[in-house]
Design a protein around this motif. Structure first.
Motif, PDB file in Angstrom:
ATOM      1  N   GLU A 110       1.059  -1.216  -0.024  1.00  0.00           N
ATOM      2  CA  GLU A 110       0.070  -0.066  -0.077  1.00  0.00           C
ATOM      3  C   GLU A 110       0.883   1.279   0.210  1.00  0.00           C
ATOM      4  N   PRO A 111       0.461   2.534  -0.563  1.00  0.00           N
ATOM      5  CA  PRO A 111       1.486   3.421  -0.801  1.00  0.00           C
ATOM      6  C   PRO A 111       1.553   4.206   0.600  1.00  0.00           C
ATOM      7  N   ARG A 112       2.932   4.379   0.671  1.00  0.00           N
ATOM      8  CA  ARG A 112       3.518   4.848   1.907  1.00  0.00           C
ATOM      9  C   ARG A 112       3.128   6.532   2.329  1.00  0.00           C
ATOM     10  N   GLN A 113       2.930   7.035   1.080  1.00  0.00           N
ATOM     11  CA  GLN A 113       2.471   8.620   1.312  1.00  0.00           C
ATOM     12  C   GLN A 113       0.944   8.501   1.876  1.00  0.00           C
ATOM     13  N   ALA A 114       0.299   7.358   1.992  1.00  0.00           N
ATOM     14  CA  ALA A 114      -1.028   7.652   2.425  1.00  0.00           C
ATOM     15  C   ALA A 114      -0.890   6.902   3.809  1.00  0.00           C
ATOM     16  N   LEU A 115       0.131   6.554   4.423  1.00  0.00           N
ATOM     17  CA  LEU A 115       0.244   5.926   5.650  1.00  0.00           C
ATOM     18  C   LEU A 115       0.898   6.735   6.783  1.00  0.00           C
ATOM     19  N   LEU A 116       2.121   7.038   6.205  1.00  0.00           N
ATOM     20  CA  LEU A 116       2.914   7.786   7.456  1.00  0.00           C
ATOM     21  C   LEU A 116       2.695   9.035   7.494  1.00  0.00           C
ATOM     22  N   ALA A 117       2.859   9.425   8.796  1.00  0.00           N
ATOM     23  CA  ALA A 117       2.683  10.659   9.514  1.00  0.00           C
ATOM     24  C   ALA A 117       3.558  11.002  10.545  1.00  0.00           C
ATOM     25  N   GLY A 118       4.794  10.837  10.253  1.00  0.00           N
ATOM     26  CA  GLY A 118       5.806  11.767  11.017  1.00  0.00           C
ATOM     27  C   GLY A 118       5.986  10.577  12.312  1.00  0.00           C
ATOM     28  N   ARG A 119       6.885  11.314  13.380  1.00  0.00           N
ATOM     29  CA  ARG A 119       7.558  10.531  14.307  1.00  0.00           C
ATOM     30  C   ARG A 119       6.271   9.932  15.222  1.00  0.00           C
ATOM     31  N   GLU A 120       5.486  10.472  15.659  1.00  0.00           N
ATOM     32  CA  GLU A 120       4.109  10.166  16.461  1.00  0.00           C
ATOM     33  C   GLU A 120       2.881   9.763  15.608  1.00  0.00           C
ATOM     34  N   GLY A 121       2.946   9.900  14.242  1.00  0.00           N
ATOM     35  CA  GLY A 121       1.784   9.753  13.680  1.00  0.00           C
ATOM     36  C   GLY A 121       0.559  10.881  13.572  1.00  0.00           C
ATOM     37  N   MET A 122       1.290  11.944  14.013  1.00  0.00           N
ATOM     38  CA  MET A 122       0.292  13.140  14.082  1.00  0.00           C
ATOM     39  C   MET A 122       0.598  14.124  13.294  1.00  0.00           C
ATOM     40  N   ASP A 123       1.416  14.070  12.351  1.00  0.00           N
ATOM     41  CA  ASP A 123       1.845  15.222  11.502  1.00  0.00           C
ATOM     42  C   ASP A 123       0.518  15.869  10.892  1.00  0.00           C
ATOM     43  N   PHE A 124      -0.389  15.152  10.304  1.00  0.00           N
ATOM     44  CA  PHE A 124      -1.603  15.620   9.400  1.00  0.00           C
ATOM     45  C   PHE A 124      -2.641  16.095  10.634  1.00  0.00           C
ATOM     46  N   TYR A 125      -2.892  15.564  11.702  1.00  0.00           N
ATOM     47  CA  TYR A 125      -3.666  16.176  12.668  1.00  0.00           C
ATOM     48  C   TYR A 125      -3.196  17.553  13.154  1.00  0.00           C
ATOM     49  N   SER A 126      -1.960  17.696  13.313  1.00  0.00           N
ATOM     50  CA  SER A 126      -1.415  18.897  13.608  1.00  0.00           C
ATOM     51  C   SER A 126      -1.601  19.836  12.680  1.00  0.00           C
ATOM     52  N   ASP A 127      -1.775  19.528  11.308  1.00  0.00           N
ATOM     53  CA  ASP A 127      -1.953  20.496  10.260  1.00  0.00           C
ATOM     54  C   ASP A 127      -3.343  20.872  10.121  1.00  0.00           C
ATOM     55  N   ILE A 128      -4.199  19.702  10.150  1.00  0.00           N
ATOM     56  CA  ILE A 128      -5.813  19.908   9.848  1.00  0.00           C
ATOM     57  C   ILE A 128      -6.512  20.604  11.019  1.00  0.00           C
ATOM     58  N   ILE A 129      -6.281  20.363  12.144  1.00  0.00           N
ATOM     59  CA  ILE A 129      -6.975  20.776  13.362  1.00  0.00           C
ATOM     60  C   ILE A 129      -6.978  22.395  13.419  1.00  0.00           C
ATOM     61  N   PRO A 130      -5.695  22.956  13.418  1.00  0.00           N
ATOM     62  CA  PRO A 130      -5.719  24.585  13.429  1.00  0.00           C
ATOM     63  C   PRO A 130      -6.400  25.145  12.232  1.00  0.00           C
ATOM     64  N   GLN A 131      -6.356  24.343  11.053  1.00  0.00           N
ATOM     65  CA  GLN A 131      -6.882  24.926   9.701  1.00  0.00           C
ATOM     66  C   GLN A 131      -8.262  24.992   9.415  1.00  0.00           C
ATOM     67  N   ALA A 132      -8.691  23.758   9.880  1.00  0.00           N
ATOM     68  CA  ALA A 132     -10.094  23.593   9.621  1.00  0.00           C
ATOM     69  C   ALA A 132     -11.174  24.729   9.769  1.00  0.00           C
ATOM     70  N   PRO A 133     -11.157  25.462  11.036  1.00  0.00           N
ATOM     71  CA  PRO A 133     -11.917  26.185  11.123  1.00  0.00           C
ATOM     72  C   PRO A 133     -12.111  27.562  10.246  1.00  0.00           C
ATOM     73  N   ARG A 134     -11.129  27.736   9.481  1.00  0.00           N
ATOM     74  CA  ARG A 134     -11.183  28.668   8.365  1.00  0.00           C
ATOM     75  C   ARG A 134     -12.036  28.353   7.299  1.00  0.00           C
ATOM     76  N   TYR A 135     -12.217  27.038   7.162  1.00  0.00           N
ATOM     77  CA  TYR A 135     -13.234  26.500   6.044  1.00  0.00           C
ATOM     78  C   TYR A 135     -14.633  25.966   6.564  1.00  0.00           C
ATOM     79  N   LEU A 136     -14.578  26.008   7.872  1.00  0.00           N
ATOM     80  CA  LEU A 136     -15.903  25.552   8.347  1.00  0.00           C
ATOM     81  C   LEU A 136     -16.948  26.863   8.432  1.00  0.00           C
ATOM     82  N   LYS A 137     -18.257  26.471   8.414  1.00  0.00           N
ATOM     83  CA  LYS A 137     -19.385  27.411   8.583  1.00  0.00           C
ATOM     84  C   LYS A 137     -19.396  27.567  10.194  1.00  0.00           C
ATOM     85  N   PRO A 138     -20.139  28.886  10.682  1.00  0.00           N
ATOM     86  CA  PRO A 138     -20.096  28.764  12.094  1.00  0.00           C
ATOM     87  C   PRO A 138     -20.818  27.596  12.845  1.00  0.00           C
ATOM     88  N   GLY A 139     -20.336  26.840  13.744  1.00  0.00           N
ATOM     89  CA  GLY A 139     -20.998  25.717  14.361  1.00  0.00           C
ATOM     90  C   GLY A 139     -20.619  24.277  13.550  1.00  0.00           C
TER      91      GLY A 139
END
Length: 288
Positions: free
Chosen positions: A208-237
């Motif tokens: 299976e493609p590594r690019q779709a599996l690996l997320a840094g030392r703790e596996g948290m790299d993508f959560y660390s990117d998504i969580i702070p950015q997502a509210p900019r693209y979410l409607k209120p609530g």
């Protein structure tokens, strides 16, 4: 050699290779190779296979013995009672991810908005986006992926399952190609820690493609990117929903809480009792 004998021979080969479901794999592979279903195999178990059929099937058996996933060999995988084409460009959809689809469909905003907006980050095979579109034909769905190969697979799966696709597919890293705001953002991002990669089964590790599996030392790299950015693209609530890996619940909860951007942080377990889905609502005025 008769069909029944082919199945027995393949099952024995898979068992000796340490594969976990040897008999099932043998039946699924032979049925697919012959263009039939498993019931047909049982009815025609005494049918002799031709030499070309036997040689071709033996090639599949050898590939499976090396760990190549059944889904890649047969070229498809069922998810949400739909059939998705899969190959080495995309991860194979897992049943546990259906929990994430269920949770998205239960978001109140989707039941109140006349044309709800859903954004999926890292769509891969398109399993999540297409499943959501099949349940909510009124939804406006956008799906992104950094891999052009994955997007090609996803678009083909959308056409296959939905006819005229109602999903907009965009190439880019996470939010980079996205404009507008949405009622829900959903993602099953890479979450395997680098140090855990060698402990994955060979089916995953070698195929299976590594690019779709690996997320840094703790596996948290993508959560660390998504969580702070997502509210900019979410409607209120609006809501953010994420699939999470085993043992990551507390780490993801800490990220969501420390950001100060969310309320109503909650988690859901899968049917094996592991925390599987994180969800949180954007702080702001209440909307659904």
């Amino acid at each position: 050699m008769k069909i029944a004998q082919q199945i027995e021979s393949a099952a024995e080969a898979f068992l000796s290779s340490g594969l976990p479901t040897p008999r099932l794999d043998a039946e699924v592979l032979l049925a697919s190779f012959l263009g039939k279903d498993r019931t047909w195999l049982f009815v025609h178990s005494d049918r002799d296979m031709s030499d070309p059929e036997t040689e071709g099937f033996r090639t599949w058996v050898a590939r499976r013995q090396q760990g190549e996933p059944v889904a890649y060999l047969v070229g498809h995988k069922e998810f949400w009672s739909l059939e998705f084409a899969v190959d080495a460009r995309v991860l194979i959809p897992r049943p546990d991810t259906e929990i994430l689809v269920e949770e998205v469909l239960n978001v109140p905003a989707l039941n109140r908005a006349p044309c709800p907006g859903i954004l999926e980050l890292g769509t891969g095979s398109g399993a999540i986006a297409v499943s959501l579109a099949s349940e909510r034909p009124d939804a406006r769905i956008t799906a992104t992926d950094i891999s052009p190969g994955a997007l090609a697979v996803a678009a083909a799966n959308a056409a296959r399952n939905l006819g005229n696709s109602r999903i907009q597919f965009l190439q880019g890293d996470l939010f980079s190609p996205v404009q507008g705001d949405f009622d829900v953002i959903v993602s099953n991002p890479p979450y395997i820690a680098v140090e855990d990669f060698s402990r994955l089964s060979r089916e995953i590790r070698d195929f299976e493609p590594r690019q779709a599996l690996l997320a840094g030392r703790e596996g948290m790299d993508f959560y660390s990117d998504i969580i702070p950015q997502a509210p900019r693209y979410l409607k209120p609530g609006g809501w953010l929903l994420l699939e999470i890996g085993d043992g990551q619940q507390q780490l993801v909860e800490d990220l969501l809480s420390r950001s100060g951007l969310y309320r109503e942080v909650a988690f859901r377990k899968d049917y094996a009792g592991r925390w599987r889905v994180a969800k949180a609502r954007k702080r702001g005025s209440k909307r659904g």
